[in-house]
Design a protein around this motif. Structure first.
Motif, mmCIF file in Angstrom:
data_model
loop_
_atom_site.group_PDB
_atom_site.id
_atom_site.type_symbol
_atom_site.label_atom_id
_atom_site.label_comp_id
_atom_site.label_asym_id
_atom_site.label_seq_id
_atom_site.Cartn_x
_atom_site.Cartn_y
_atom_site.Cartn_z
ATOM 1 N N SER A 467 0.825 -1.203 0.000
ATOM 2 C CA SER A 467 0.000 0.000 0.000
ATOM 3 C C SER A 467 0.861 1.255 0.000
ATOM 4 N N GLU A 468 0.187 2.372 -0.204
ATOM 5 C CA GLU A 468 0.823 3.683 -0.160
ATOM 6 C C GLU A 468 1.638 3.875 1.122
ATOM 7 N N ASP A 469 1.142 3.279 2.214
ATOM 8 C CA ASP A 469 1.824 3.433 3.503
ATOM 9 C C ASP A 469 2.866 2.350 3.749
ATOM 10 N N GLY A 470 3.214 1.591 2.704
ATOM 11 C CA GLY A 470 4.232 0.569 2.876
ATOM 12 C C GLY A 470 3.751 -0.657 3.620
ATOM 13 N N HIS A 471 2.457 -0.897 3.555
ATOM 14 C CA HIS A 471 1.888 -2.055 4.236
ATOM 15 C C HIS A 471 1.758 -3.182 3.210
ATOM 16 N N ALA A 472 2.507 -4.264 3.421
ATOM 17 C CA ALA A 472 2.479 -5.375 2.471
ATOM 18 C C ALA A 472 1.426 -6.385 2.899
ATOM 19 N N GLN A 473 0.519 -6.712 1.982
ATOM 20 C CA GLN A 473 -0.557 -7.635 2.310
ATOM 21 C C GLN A 473 -0.763 -8.595 1.168
ATOM 22 N N ARG A 474 -1.164 -9.813 1.486
ATOM 23 C CA ARG A 474 -1.371 -10.798 0.442
ATOM 24 C C ARG A 474 -2.858 -11.035 0.206
ATOM 25 N N VAL A 475 -3.137 -11.457 -0.980
ATOM 26 C CA VAL A 475 -4.534 -11.730 -1.327
ATOM 27 C C VAL A 475 -4.707 -13.216 -1.563
ATOM 28 N N ARG A 476 -5.960 -13.645 -1.498
ATOM 29 C CA ARG A 476 -6.296 -15.061 -1.667
ATOM 30 C C ARG A 476 -7.379 -15.190 -2.719
ATOM 31 N N PRO A 477 -7.442 -16.316 -3.394
ATOM 32 C CA PRO A 477 -8.487 -16.461 -4.404
ATOM 33 C C PRO A 477 -9.865 -16.614 -3.766
ATOM 34 N N ALA A 478 -10.813 -15.844 -4.282
ATOM 35 C CA ALA A 478 -12.177 -15.916 -3.769
ATOM 36 C C ALA A 478 -13.043 -16.782 -4.664
ATOM 37 N N LYS A 479 -12.556 -17.052 -5.867
ATOM 38 C CA LYS A 479 -13.365 -17.863 -6.774
ATOM 39 C C LYS A 479 -12.445 -18.694 -7.660
ATOM 40 N N ALA A 480 -13.013 -19.771 -8.178
ATOM 41 C CA ALA A 480 -12.204 -20.692 -8.983
ATOM 42 C C ALA A 480 -12.125 -20.228 -10.431
ATOM 43 N N ILE A 481 -10.982 -20.489 -11.060
ATOM 44 C CA ILE A 481 -10.850 -20.245 -12.500
ATOM 45 C C ILE A 481 -10.718 -21.597 -13.184
ATOM 46 N N LYS A 482 -10.808 -21.560 -14.510
ATOM 47 C CA LYS A 482 -10.681 -22.824 -15.246
ATOM 48 C C LYS A 482 -9.250 -23.328 -15.130
ATOM 49 N N GLY A 483 -9.080 -24.613 -15.226
ATOM 50 C CA GLY A 483 -7.717 -25.145 -15.142
ATOM 51 C C GLY A 483 -7.392 -25.425 -13.704
ATOM 52 N N ILE A 484 -6.551 -26.408 -13.497
ATOM 53 C CA ILE A 484 -6.244 -26.825 -12.138
ATOM 54 C C ILE A 484 -4.914 -26.243 -11.724
ATOM 55 N N ASN A 485 -4.897 -25.598 -10.616
ATOM 56 C CA ASN A 485 -3.642 -25.070 -10.096
ATOM 57 C C ASN A 485 -3.612 -25.390 -8.617
ATOM 58 N N ARG A 486 -2.671 -26.180 -8.245
ATOM 59 C CA ARG A 486 -2.602 -26.711 -6.894
ATOM 60 C C ARG A 486 -2.552 -25.575 -5.850
ATOM 61 N N THR A 487 -1.703 -24.575 -6.119
ATOM 62 C CA THR A 487 -1.568 -23.484 -5.159
ATOM 63 C C THR A 487 -2.893 -22.781 -4.940
ATOM 64 N N LEU A 488 -3.561 -22.470 -6.058
ATOM 65 C CA LEU A 488 -4.834 -21.763 -5.932
ATOM 66 C C LEU A 488 -5.823 -22.597 -5.143
ATOM 67 N N MET A 489 -5.834 -23.899 -5.442
ATOM 68 C CA MET A 489 -6.784 -24.748 -4.734
ATOM 69 C C MET A 489 -6.507 -24.762 -3.245
ATOM 70 N N MET A 490 -5.245 -24.804 -2.899
ATOM 71 C CA MET A 490 -4.903 -24.858 -1.489
ATOM 72 C C MET A 490 -5.233 -23.546 -0.782
ATOM 73 N N GLU A 491 -5.179 -22.476 -1.525
ATOM 74 C CA GLU A 491 -5.371 -21.172 -0.895
ATOM 75 C C GLU A 491 -6.832 -20.730 -0.871
ATOM 76 N N THR A 492 -7.653 -21.339 -1.675
ATOM 77 C CA THR A 492 -9.036 -20.893 -1.751
ATOM 78 C C THR A 492 -9.759 -21.156 -0.437
ATOM 79 N N GLY A 493 -10.625 -20.249 -0.076
ATOM 80 C CA GLY A 493 -11.393 -20.427 1.146
ATOM 81 C C GLY A 493 -12.111 -21.760 1.119
ATOM 82 N N LYS A 494 -12.017 -22.486 2.187
ATOM 83 C CA LYS A 494 -12.706 -23.772 2.215
ATOM 84 C C LYS A 494 -13.216 -24.020 3.622
#
Ligand SMILES: Cc1cc2nc3c(=O)[nH]c(=O)nc-3n(C[C@H](O)[C@H](O)[C@H](O)COP(=O)(O)O)c2cc1C
Ligand code: SF4
Ligand code: SF4
Ligand code: FES
Lengths: 575, 448
Positions: A467-494
């Motif tokens: 952020s503008e204030d130098g705050h580093a934050q990570r995001v997580r997937p909220a919805k699935a996309i086509k194609g299988i990606n292990r990381t995304l699957m592991m990170e998706t809310g469950k």
């Protein structure tokens, strides 16, 4: 340390605090409506009544009086007290509904009163399912009602402003919305009008509730009286799954939940982060649903026969590699993006340097005067600071145009941005190869692209923003996309780790899946074809590498960032 | 009814000389007021060595003056709640002239006929508490007397009795008259302050009390009009004189507002501790048409109603009347004769509180309307016997659980009218129907 005794349990506390807050902090649930931790305490809902007693002091000596067992003598206030307004003090003894029938009765009585004129239209109310009135009425309220009269009629479907609707009959007159505009957003646009049972919030005559933060009132309204005009009646609460993330409308990095149903983002609400946005979110951050759900690309495209043709990921990646291979590194202009994550931009710089190209540039999207001194910024992108800290060079459309006109550039590689919409003349790209990672089919640079690689958006990927204030934050997937990606699957809310991937998880759904790919997956695929393998297990590892290689990111690992992020300056010093 | 009942605490009230509302023509005019000894107390207090702020307060304390706004709180004690003077922190006096409780209309008389006594009282109170500004909050419907008072106040400013350097003594203080906009709740002290600040008149939670955080968050004392009007009398005649008038524990002249089924309704000034029977049968000329007395509400509509058989020997002072089962309130007395329909009376009262609840607190907002609904239903002959228990239940659910005392004020008339006149309510309800053994039903006669 001073102590209070609540239902026989001794709780130590420090500083002055209100009793209700102390209870909540300590996990002692007390029903309440009007209290909000960041606003003044009107104690008007009268739901948080408890019995409060104080140790009796001897008038002369000031010593505590004790009974025959040596226990302090407690004198209870003759009336029940509201926990929200009660200052705790040492030795205080409190009885809640768990130990006092009087309190239990008062809570029940109050809920009976609250429902007397309430329309009880939960079956069609957006608040149902997460409604404090509904929940607390079931938990603490009476079983039925003894009220046998016509309910008070009040205005319904009132457009308080462009973004907030009022149903005055549902209002329980807690004044949270009014206090929000008076004390938090300071627009003073709401007040309670009429008197007694006819009370409801309204704008002054001739004024619209167009406060740029107006929609926060819909979050803090404890009932369904205030609802967002854009999402009301769109989805029931229990049909959606929330994913903790941040908004990317500006450079503030406000924490939010993305609410998903069937892989569509249904609404965006604030998520508490006292370091960044407290409890609030600007309206503009919530109105961007459309970009996630509509005009999304249907897979990669490659130029053939004079037009962009649908392709496969393998073929499109190969086509991109071929284009890059055909020119000298010095003839490639890599354009990073302040919309993209740190990880994606980092891989782009890696690719650029592997190919001997200049350090990527990025376009600045600053709209002077747009921001305020709160949660909106002049910068309309979420990651300018990330780009700066990675060493990308800030540029603008005019500079790019001049650069292209010199003629030395043969290929432009655009990561998640739109050069033409940013002011570059479309013609400037004539005769230049363009590889584009894009979010939407409305991207104005798309017609000039030779290879178009749909990129996952913030709601579909894993990554880091600064952020503008130098705050580093990570995001997580909220919805699935086509194609299988292990990381995304592991990170998706469950719902639970061992049930991962079962139909009981809201995100697990075939509908509305966009055929796109996170750039941190696309870039290594291209690099590999060019003989520069980048092998990462996922963005977590990429970020660990960034943190190791760039002082400006020292310590900013995924584990350190957690759900609330880190101040890079602070964590950097600690490392 | 010849001799005064021996339990009267009002002494020789028949020969009482009025001091709050003396019979002087045009007393509301400054010149007339001064000709009759007006502003002597102020002059004495401000000049000479006899008085300083502490001694004025002490004198008021000693006089045993109790607030006339309804709660009968000792005035001198209230003044001592003000924090020590800090020249950087403004402090205020508020004079409560909102007078909106049904049956209460005595402050109006003072403001109409003797406003300078009030002004003088305010100025002395300001001196006693080192206050620079007093807001006189007057019920908006009293427009005519507000105008008159504004004109008189103007004269006072011109004459140097208010404003800078009063009477050349170096003491400066202002009086600001503020017109209310017609809500009963504005008479509640903290609500009045919100209203003065230009806000919606929602009462504040206490603590903090006005003496800690009043108008604009600064120390404030609030007193009723009649209360402050007593102050110059105490200064002129001494605390002992004052405390010698009427009932010992609740002394002084009292403006009794008598309304209802009496021959001569009106505001009467007499010593405190008057027998209720004397007030009705002697002062107010007895019951209209020679009817029998049925009920008395002795202190404004919110205090518990008394049946005729409860008032014998009861005097108008805080303790006696409490023992008798009611409250002194504002001494605004509603008198009802034998023909009065108590259900219909209560219906009117519940309507008032329903209409006037500010709506802030759940129990008051919802309860006042529900009470009116129920009483109206009973009054129409459509009520059920169980409604009577529900009414009492709702009072339990409202009393003592709200920000201000309006909820109590709304609940008490219901609780006590229903309890003390239950048979009248039962008679208006639909007869209860009980199943008989053979599957049919029969109407039960309500137990009395
Ligand atoms: C609902 C409500 C209405 C009130 N209205 C009045 C009023 O009209 N005039 C008044 O003097 N006091 C009124 N009071 C009492 C005031 O809050 C306050 O106690 C009084 O003005 C203090 O003055 P005193 O100490 O001189 O009696 C009211 C109280 C309540 C709870
Ligand atoms: S609209 Fe909602 S937030 Fe506002 S007063 Fe009513 S219940 Fe409270
Ligand atoms: S008790 Fe009634 S009048 Fe008083 S603050 Fe509460 S709602 Fe308003
Ligand atoms: S939370 Fe509403 S009164 Fe305490």
């Amino acid at each position: 340390m001073p102590k209070v005794t609540i239902d026989g349990n001794v709780i130590e506390y420090e500083g002055r605090e209100k009793l209700l807050q102390l209870c909540l902090d300590d996990g002692v649930e007390l029903p309440h409506f009007c209290y909000h931790p960041s606003m003044s305490v009107p104690a008007n809902c009268r739901q948080c009544l408890v019995e409060v007693g104080m140790p009796v002091k001897n008038r002369e000596t000031g010593a505590l009086e004790v009974d025959e067992n040596g226990d302090p003598v407690i004198r209870f206030f003759p009336k029940l007290q509201t926990g929200c307004s009660m200052d705790v003090s040492d030795g205080m003894v409190v009885k809640t509904h768990r130990t006092s029938d009087l309190v239990k009765r008062a809570q029940k009585d109050n809920l009976e009163f609250l429902l007397v004129n309430h329309p009880l239209d939960c079956p069609i109310c957006d608040q149902a399912g997460h409604c404090p009135l509904q929940i607390q009425a079931y938990k603490y309220g009476p079983e039925g009602s003894r009220f046998e009269f016509r309910k008070v009629k009040k205005p319904k479907r009132v457009k308080l402003g462009p973004r907030v609707m009022l149903d005055a009959e549902r209002c329980i007159n807690c004044t949270r919305c009014v206090r929000f505009t008076d004390e938090i957003s300071k627009s003073h646009q709401l007040t309670i009008i009429a008197r007694g049972v006819k009370n409801y919030p309204m704008t002054p005559p001739g004024m619209e509730f167009d406060d740029p933060y107006s929609m926060n009132t819909t979050d803090i309204c404890p009932v369904g009286a205030l609802t967002p005009a854009n999402t009301r009646f769109q989805a029931r609460q229990w049909e959606m799954a929330p994913t903790p993330s941040i908004t990317t409308t500006n450079a503030k990095g406000a924490n939010c939940f993305y609410w998903t149903r069937d892989n569509l983002i249904m609404k965006i609400t604030p998520r508490q982060n006292l370091q960044v946005n407290e409890y609030w979110l600007p309206d503009e951050d919530r109105l961007v649903l459309d970009q996630f759900n509509n005009n999304r690309p249907e897979g990669p495209q490659v130029r053939a026969d004079g037009g962009l043709q649908a392709s496969t990921w393998d073929a499109a990646t190969a086509a991109a590699a071929d284009l890059l291979d055909a020119v000298d590194g010095s003839e490639i202009l890599f354009v990073g993006s302040a919309y993209a994550t740190v990880e994606d931009n980092y891989l782009l710089t890696k690719l650029a340097s592997a190919l001997g190209a200049a350090t990527p540039v990025y376009l600045s999207h600053v709209e002077t005067g747009h921001g305020d001194d709160w949660l909106r910024t002049d910068d309309r992108t979420p990651n300018t600071q990330g780009c700066e800290r990675l060493g990308l060079t800030r540029t603008d459309a005019a500079t790019l145009q001049a650069q292209l006109e010199e003629g030395a550039i043969k290929l432009v590689y655009v990561l998640e941005d739109d050069l033409v919409a940013s002011g570059l003349a479309a013609g400037a790209l004539d005769g230049v190869s363009v590889i584009l990672h894009h979010y939407n089919t409305t991207n104005a640079t798309l017609p000039a692209a030779d290879v178009a690689l749909p990129a996952a958006m913030v709601v579909e990927t894993v990554g880091t923003f600064v952020s503008e204030d130098g705050h580093a934050q990570r995001v997580r997937p909220a919805k699935a996309i086509k194609g299988i990606n292990r990381t995304l699957m592991m990170e998706t809310g469950k719902s639970r780790t061992d049930m991962h991937g079962t139909p009981f998880d809201r995100w697990h759904n075939e509908s509305h899946q966009v055929d796109c790919q996170p750039s941190w997956e696309t870039l290594p695929a291209i690099a590999a074809l060019l003989g520069h393998p980048m092998s990462y297990k996922g963005p977590k590892q990429i970020m660990a590498e960034v943190a190791a290689n760039h002082d400006a990111f020292a310590g900013a690992t995924y584990d350190a960032m957690g759900l609330e992020g880190v101040r890079l300056e602070e964590i950097g010093e600690a490392v | 009814m010849e001799a005064t009942n021996p339990t009267s605490k009002a002494g020789d009230w028949r020969n009482y000389k009025r001091v709050l509302l003396p019979p002087v023509k045009d007393l509301h005019q400054l010149e007339v007021y001064e000709d009759n000894g007006g502003y002597k107390a102020l002059r004495d207090v401000l000049s000479g060595d006899k008085w300083d702020p502490q001694s004025v307060t002490a004198e008021v304390k000693k006089s045993n003056l109790r607030g006339r706004g309804g709660a009968c709180f000792p005035t001198g004690l209230k003044w001592t709640f003000m924090p020590p003077v800090d020249p950087d922190v403004p402090r205020f006096l508020c004079c409560n002239g909102d007078e909106s409780e049904p049956g209460t209309f005595k402050d109006r008389q003072l403001m109409e006929y003797n406003p300078h006594l009030l002004f003088e009282g305010i100025l002395i109170a300001n001196y006693a508490m080192t206050i620079k500004t007093c807001y006189l909050y007057v019920r908006g419907e009293y427009a005519q007397w507000i105008e008159q008072m504004e004109a008189e106040l103007e004269k006072l400013y011109k004459k140097g009795y208010v404003g800078e350097n009063i009477m050349g003594t170096g003491f400066s203080t202002d009086i600001v008259i503020h017109k209310g906009a017609g809500a009963y709740i504005c008479g509640e002290e903290t609500s009045l302050m919100e209203s003065l600040e230009g806000k919606r008149a929602y009462p504040r939670i206490k603590p903090p009390f006005p003496a800690q955080k009043g108008i604009w968050g600064y120390p404030t004392t609030i007193n009723n009009v009649e209360t402050l009007a007593c102050v110059p009398l105490i200064i002129n005649n001494g605390a002992d004189w004052y405390s010698g008038i009427g009932a010992e524990k609740h002394p002084g002249p009292v403006l009794y507002g008598i309304s209802g089924h009496v021959n001569k309704p009106g505001v009467y000034e007499y010593p405190s501790g008057m027998l209720i029977t004397d007030l009705i049968y002697e002062v107010a000329g007895g019951m209209r048409g020679g009817k029998k007395l049925k009920a008395v509400v002795p202190g404004g509509s919110s205090v518990p109603i008394m049946k005729a058989d409860m008032i014998d020997g009861v005097t108008m002072d805080v303790d006696t009347i409490r023992e008798a089962g009611s409250m002194m309130g504002t001494a605004g007395m509603l008198v009802m004769d034998e023909d009065t329909d108590m259900v219909s009376f209560l219906r009117r009262i519940t309507h008032f509180y329903h209409h006037e609840s500010c709506g802030q607190c759940t129990p008051c907002r919802e309860g006042t309307g529900w009470l009116e609904n129920l009483v109206t239903r009973i009054d129409r002959g459509e009520g059920n016997l169980r409604d009577l228990d529900l009414l009492i239940d709702l009072c339990d659910q409202m009393e003592g659980r709200t920000v201000c005392a309006l909820a109590d004020a709304a609940a008490w008339p219901v609780r006590w009218t229903v309890t003390r006149f239950r048979e009248e309510f039962e008679a208006k309800c639909k007869p209860a129907v009980f199943p008989t053994g053979d599957g049919a039903t029969e109407a039960a006669v309500p137990a009395t």
